[in-house]
Scaffold this motif. Sequence first.
Motif, PDB file in Angstrom:
ATOM      1  N   ASP A 189     -11.162   6.915   4.118  1.00 48.99           N
ATOM      2  CA  ASP A 189     -11.351   5.804   3.178  1.00 48.99           C
ATOM      3  C   ASP A 189     -11.856   6.306   1.830  1.00 48.99           C
ATOM      4  O   ASP A 189     -11.440   5.818   0.775  1.00 48.99           O
ATOM      5  N   LEU A 231      -9.008   7.613  -0.194  1.00 46.10           N
ATOM      6  CA  LEU A 231      -8.205   6.536  -0.762  1.00 46.10           C
ATOM      7  C   LEU A 231      -8.910   5.892  -1.944  1.00 46.10           C
ATOM      8  O   LEU A 231      -8.280   5.591  -2.970  1.00 46.10           O
ATOM      9  N   GLU A 232     -10.221   5.676  -1.798  1.00 42.32           N
ATOM     10  CA  GLU A 232     -10.978   5.046  -2.885  1.00 42.32           C
ATOM     11  C   GLU A 232     -11.073   5.957  -4.103  1.00 42.32           C
ATOM     12  O   GLU A 232     -11.284   5.480  -5.229  1.00 42.32           O
ATOM     13  N   VAL A 290      -5.202   3.506  10.978  1.00 35.78           N
ATOM     14  CA  VAL A 290      -5.740   2.513  10.047  1.00 35.78           C
ATOM     15  C   VAL A 290      -5.649   3.035   8.612  1.00 35.78           C
ATOM     16  O   VAL A 290      -5.220   2.319   7.702  1.00 35.78           O
ATOM     17  N   ALA A 291      -6.037   4.298   8.412  1.00 36.77           N
ATOM     18  CA  ALA A 291      -5.978   4.875   7.075  1.00 36.77           C
ATOM     19  C   ALA A 291      -4.550   4.948   6.565  1.00 36.77           C
ATOM     20  O   ALA A 291      -4.280   4.674   5.385  1.00 36.77           O
ATOM     21  N   ARG A 314      -3.496   1.509   5.426  1.00 43.85           N
ATOM     22  CA  ARG A 314      -4.129   1.152   4.148  1.00 43.85           C
ATOM     23  C   ARG A 314      -3.518   1.940   2.997  1.00 43.85           C
ATOM     24  O   ARG A 314      -3.318   1.409   1.895  1.00 43.85           O
ATOM     25  N   LYS A 320      -0.145   0.464   2.117  1.00 41.02           N
ATOM     26  CA  LYS A 320      -0.313  -0.786   1.375  1.00 41.02           C
ATOM     27  C   LYS A 320      -0.575  -0.521  -0.101  1.00 41.02           C
ATOM     28  O   LYS A 320      -0.174  -1.304  -0.973  1.00 41.02           O
ATOM     29  N   ARG A 321      -1.242   0.599  -0.419  1.00 42.79           N
ATOM     30  CA  ARG A 321      -1.564   0.951  -1.800  1.00 42.79           C
ATOM     31  C   ARG A 321      -0.483   1.792  -2.462  1.00 42.79           C
ATOM     32  O   ARG A 321      -0.617   2.178  -3.624  1.00 42.79           O
ATOM     33  N   HIS A 325      -6.643  -4.981  13.274  1.00 49.97           N
ATOM     34  CA  HIS A 325      -7.541  -3.976  13.857  1.00 49.97           C
ATOM     35  C   HIS A 325      -8.654  -4.737  14.568  1.00 49.97           C
ATOM     36  O   HIS A 325      -9.419  -5.476  13.936  1.00 49.97           O
ATOM     37  N   VAL A 375      -5.616  -5.481   8.572  1.00 48.55           N
ATOM     38  CA  VAL A 375      -5.428  -4.287   7.742  1.00 48.55           C
ATOM     39  C   VAL A 375      -4.314  -4.510   6.731  1.00 48.55           C
ATOM     40  O   VAL A 375      -4.383  -4.054   5.588  1.00 48.55           O
ATOM     41  N   ASP A 376      -3.263  -5.215   7.156  1.00 45.17           N
ATOM     42  CA  ASP A 376      -2.116  -5.458   6.272  1.00 45.17           C
ATOM     43  C   ASP A 376      -1.614  -6.872   6.518  1.00 45.17           C
ATOM     44  O   ASP A 376      -1.190  -7.206   7.629  1.00 45.17           O
TER      45      ASP A 376
END
Length: 360
Positions: free
Chosen positions: A39, A42-43, A69-70, A73, A76-77, A170, A324-325
């Motif tokens: 995370d 990603l951030e 999960v990562a 995410r 999605k980005r 999730h 999550v999405d």
Amino acid sequence: MDVSGLLAGLERQPSGEIVVPLQGKLDMSTQGGLAAALDQALEAGAVRVVADFSAVTSMSGAALLPLAVAQARAHKRGVRMAAAAVPVYAQATFRAVWPGEEMPVYASVADALAGQSEVVAPASGSGADGGWAQSLPPVDLSAFPREVPRINVQGQPVCGPASGFGRLWHKVYGAGLPGMQIGPEAVVSEWRDHFGDFWPAGNRMHLGPAGVAPGAPGVITLTVPPGMQLITGIQVAYSGPDSFVFLPVRGHMFCGLIVFGALMAGDGLEAQVQVLVRASDPLWETAMTMGGFSQEDQSWFHTLSQLARHLGTATKPRLCASVVDEQRAWSESGGVIFNSAVWSGLYQAAGLLRGLGGRR
């Protein structure tokens, strides 16, 4: 970042990619550290995240969930993810969970950054950890008794969280096990050995001679309203000391992965069911939003309560859930032709007609 048993960092590249070097063990106890490191990458605005497994000393199937999960995410980005130096024993499962370009596997970080071809196939042998499935081909039920139904399971491939139609959920179902004088591995061992005993009445998991073993299939029969028997199945992606992991087969109500495990949490020993799933097609998405998710939740609450009773204690399971999405993958809507509820209904209707014909 230092989580007991796991060291993780961030290495930003001139290209804007971020390498996440992982050192130590990856299992139920270090899931949180792995999730936090990914995370953070990603951030930090990475254009691509490369998880580096070269210094990982051991890895259980529990690591799949925070990675998945990562990846969701990141997707999605619009951020790509890759894995480098994945242990040989886990490479086949990585490809089953991410069969496309969602998480390509490279021999090294250098290969990943240079855009080299991903590793074509895992080396032969089980490597250092026999808990991982060394292949996950379409399901073969030839070793199962004849009375176990084959429809919707025989010949079907697995369906990971990168596939499917619906919103990606999730969920973590947790149950404290107060007063127990055993460790997480003993809980997982009992759970695995008596897995089907803890299910609600009318539901059954049919396992082959190997039981809950790496690569083994399972046939699931569920009693659903209005009294129909739903037939679907899973394959075991991992079965080790701290956890075991199921992947649904195509046509199952979900695409995704399910982790069953135990760990020492803040309040003591805890058993968990962790799921990362999306409905496999539009019919299943409709069914799940009209009560199916609630039934699923109650089923896992029942399972955890029965596990606790079997171990000699009592518990009140809890649920932590997030989406999550939110997006639905309309390109995957064609999966409805494999819908296990539709085919289960037709299978039983055909059996009824055959029975009526035989009495004439």
